[in-house]
Motif scaffolding. Structure first.
Motif, PDB file in Angstrom:
ATOM      1  N   ILE A   1       1.001  -1.147  -0.101  1.00  0.00           N
ATOM      2  CA  ILE A   1      -0.034  -0.051  -0.263  1.00  0.00           C
ATOM      3  C   ILE A   1       0.900   1.086  -0.029  1.00  0.00           C
ATOM      4  N   ASP A   2       1.240   2.242  -1.114  1.00  0.00           N
ATOM      5  CA  ASP A   2       1.437   3.114  -1.446  1.00  0.00           C
ATOM      6  C   ASP A   2       0.779   4.303  -0.887  1.00  0.00           C
ATOM      7  N   ILE A   3       1.549   4.914   0.263  1.00  0.00           N
ATOM      8  CA  ILE A   3       0.615   6.506   0.275  1.00  0.00           C
ATOM      9  C   ILE A   3       1.313   7.287   0.379  1.00  0.00           C
ATOM     10  N   ARG A   4       2.472   7.512  -0.442  1.00  0.00           N
ATOM     11  CA  ARG A   4       2.997   8.601  -0.763  1.00  0.00           C
ATOM     12  C   ARG A   4       2.692   9.634  -1.100  1.00  0.00           C
ATOM     13  N   GLY A   5       2.453  11.124  -0.666  1.00  0.00           N
ATOM     14  CA  GLY A   5       2.105  12.425  -0.689  1.00  0.00           C
ATOM     15  C   GLY A   5       0.385  11.842  -0.589  1.00  0.00           C
TER      16      GLY A   5
ATOM     17  N   ILE B   1       6.089   5.524   2.762  1.00  0.00           N
ATOM     18  CA  ILE B   1       5.163   6.835   3.145  1.00  0.00           C
ATOM     19  C   ILE B   1       6.791   7.200   2.505  1.00  0.00           C
ATOM     20  N   ASP B   2       6.646   8.906   2.572  1.00  0.00           N
ATOM     21  CA  ASP B   2       7.192   9.573   2.045  1.00  0.00           C
ATOM     22  C   ASP B   2       6.686  10.736   3.465  1.00  0.00           C
TER      23      ASP B   2
ATOM     24  N   SER C   1      -1.280  14.114   8.209  1.00  0.00           N
ATOM     25  CA  SER C   1      -2.740  14.440   8.900  1.00  0.00           C
ATOM     26  C   SER C   1      -3.513  12.981   8.855  1.00  0.00           C
ATOM     27  N   SER C   2      -4.210  12.720   8.365  1.00  0.00           N
ATOM     28  CA  SER C   2      -5.326  11.566   8.109  1.00  0.00           C
ATOM     29  C   SER C   2      -4.334  10.865   7.276  1.00  0.00           C
ATOM     30  N   GLY C   3      -3.129  10.204   6.604  1.00  0.00           N
ATOM     31  CA  GLY C   3      -2.556  10.146   5.292  1.00  0.00           C
ATOM     32  C   GLY C   3      -1.622   9.656   7.535  1.00  0.00           C
ATOM     33  N   GLU C   4      -1.167  10.723   8.083  1.00  0.00           N
ATOM     34  CA  GLU C   4       0.114  10.136   9.575  1.00  0.00           C
ATOM     35  C   GLU C   4      -0.770   9.045  10.201  1.00  0.00           C
ATOM     36  N   GLN C   5      -2.471   9.317  10.312  1.00  0.00           N
ATOM     37  CA  GLN C   5      -3.256   8.627  11.353  1.00  0.00           C
ATOM     38  C   GLN C   5      -2.892   7.063  11.154  1.00  0.00           C
ATOM     39  N   SER C   6      -3.079   6.857   9.436  1.00  0.00           N
ATOM     40  CA  SER C   6      -3.419   5.775   8.953  1.00  0.00           C
ATOM     41  C   SER C   6      -2.364   4.781   9.641  1.00  0.00           C
TER      42      SER C   6
ATOM     43  N   ASN D   1      10.807  10.562   7.093  1.00  0.00           N
ATOM     44  CA  ASN D   1       9.784  11.128   8.010  1.00  0.00           C
ATOM     45  C   ASN D   1       8.423  11.182   7.409  1.00  0.00           C
ATOM     46  N   THR D   2       7.605  11.282   7.361  1.00  0.00           N
ATOM     47  CA  THR D   2       6.735  11.566   7.668  1.00  0.00           C
ATOM     48  C   THR D   2       6.381  12.951   7.630  1.00  0.00           C
TER      49      THR D   2
END
Length: 361
Positions: free
Chosen positions: A167-171, A258-259, A264-269, A287-288
């Motif tokens: 699962i790629d959540i970069r950006g 991550i990148d 916000s909610s990306g970091e909460q994920s 780091n995020t």
């Protein structure tokens, strides 16, 4: 004693005279700046953690220097506001509403990594596809109203038969926490994960800006004795368990990429994944962003438009525990040592291939 009193009177008169000599237009600018300071000091939820006994003198001196710069026309009042808010280092406490002013705010805000300068194309897009016989990729760069899309991606992965999942959540700069829940449920394998609580701190001014009524407050579970209470503090239970109905057989192994633009909610994920999934490894080079310890933002519009200030009305109990992550961002479990990919769009880039091989081996 008389000399001391006389000196004090002279100093007071001199101060009053000096401000009286300031043109009315400059006085109005100082007043606008002061209105933002009042929002910070009275309504911004994390203010007491940002200004403490350790740095209070520094804060007061900096604030005074900005006012003096406005009076002496060394800087515009908007620039002073941007510098003031950037001092706090909280991306949920910033200047928005005008592209030029917002860009100026980011000159003073905590530094972020500019991937547009490091890559030919940095524009991550939603993607769900097979990488190889073992691994499926879900690219999920937004939590902004994308829960239904996440559910579709989960169905596609389950139908693929791949034992491994990336699962790629970069950006992913956030949106709504629940958008990521279908993916989190897929990764879930640990029933004892406990979330950090949050503190909702609503002042009367914030309630008025939100346009709420007493009935709205009652529906939200807040106290409604507004004639007596200067603010409303509601704590969401700390240590609440995160559980789902069942543990999915697949994936056998999972990765989350991550990148520095994850916020916000990306970091909460990311935090939630670490709480509930032992089979998931966090990969990344950086780091995020560090934009999750505060939230639930409210808007204040200055009298002199178009400057709009966003401030948070909640803070995480991580502040009270001394474990806040906004200062550093969230670090990956495995640092990717490869160069940045040339392009990140809806493609299978070099990092994804490297992580897929790492999971396989």
């Amino acid at each position: 004693m008389k000399k001391i009193i006389l000196s004090s009177i002279i100093l007071t008169l001199a101060t009053q005279f000096s401000f009286a000599a300031v043109p009315d237009s400059i006085k109005a600018m100082v007043a606008d700046f002061d209105s933002i300071v009042q929002v910070a000091e009275k309504d911004y939820a994390a203010f007491k953690f940002k200004v403490t006994d350790i740095n209070r003198k520094e804060y007061k001196a900096f604030k005074k220097s900005l006012v003096n710069d406005i009076k002496k026309q060394k800087r515009t009042w908007q620039d002073a506001v941007c510098a003031y808010m950037g001092w706090f280092g909280d991306f949920h406490f910033g200047v928005y509403g005008n592209n030029e002013i917002a860009a100026n705010y980011f000159k003073y805000a905590r530094k972020r990594i500019n991937y547009h300068e490091l890559m030919e194309i940095y524009d991550p897009k939603m993607l769900s596809c097979k990488i190889n016989e073992d691994t499926w990729l879900i690219r999920f760069p937004s939590c902004n109203g994308t829960q239904e899309l996440a559910e579709n991606f989960v169905r596609e992965y389950k139908a693929s038969g791949c034992p491994n999942l990336i699962i790629d959540i970069r950006g992913n700069m956030g949106g709504q926490d629940e958008s990521f829940e279908p993916l989190l449920e897929l990764l879930y394998d640990y029933p004892d994960g406990k979330r950090d609580g949050s503190v909702f701190r609503y002042t009367r001014a914030s309630i008025e800006r939100a346009g709420w009524t007493l009935e709205d407050l009652e529906d939200l579970g807040y106290p409604t004795d507004i004639d007596y209470a200067p603010e409303y503090v509601v704590k969401i239970a700390d240590g609440a368990h995160m559980t789902f109905d069942a543990i999915s057989k697949y994936p056998k192994k999972a990765a989350l990429i991550i990148d520095n633009m994850v916020a916000s909610s990306g970091e909460q994920s990311v935090l939630n994944t670490r709480l509930v999934s032992h089979r998931t490894t966090i990969y990344g080079r950086d780091n995020t962003m560090g934009c999750i310890d505060t939230g639930n933002c409210q808007i204040f519009e200055s009298a002199r438009k178009p400057l709009v200030v966003q401030y948070s009305t909640t803070y995480s109990m991580r502040y009270e525990k001394g474990t806040a992550v906004d200062f550093t961002g969230i670090s990956p479990d495995v640092r990717i040592t490869l160069p940045y990919p040339k392009q990140l769009t809806d493609n299978i880039d070099e990092w994804v291939l490297w992580v897929a091989e790492d999971l396989k081996n």
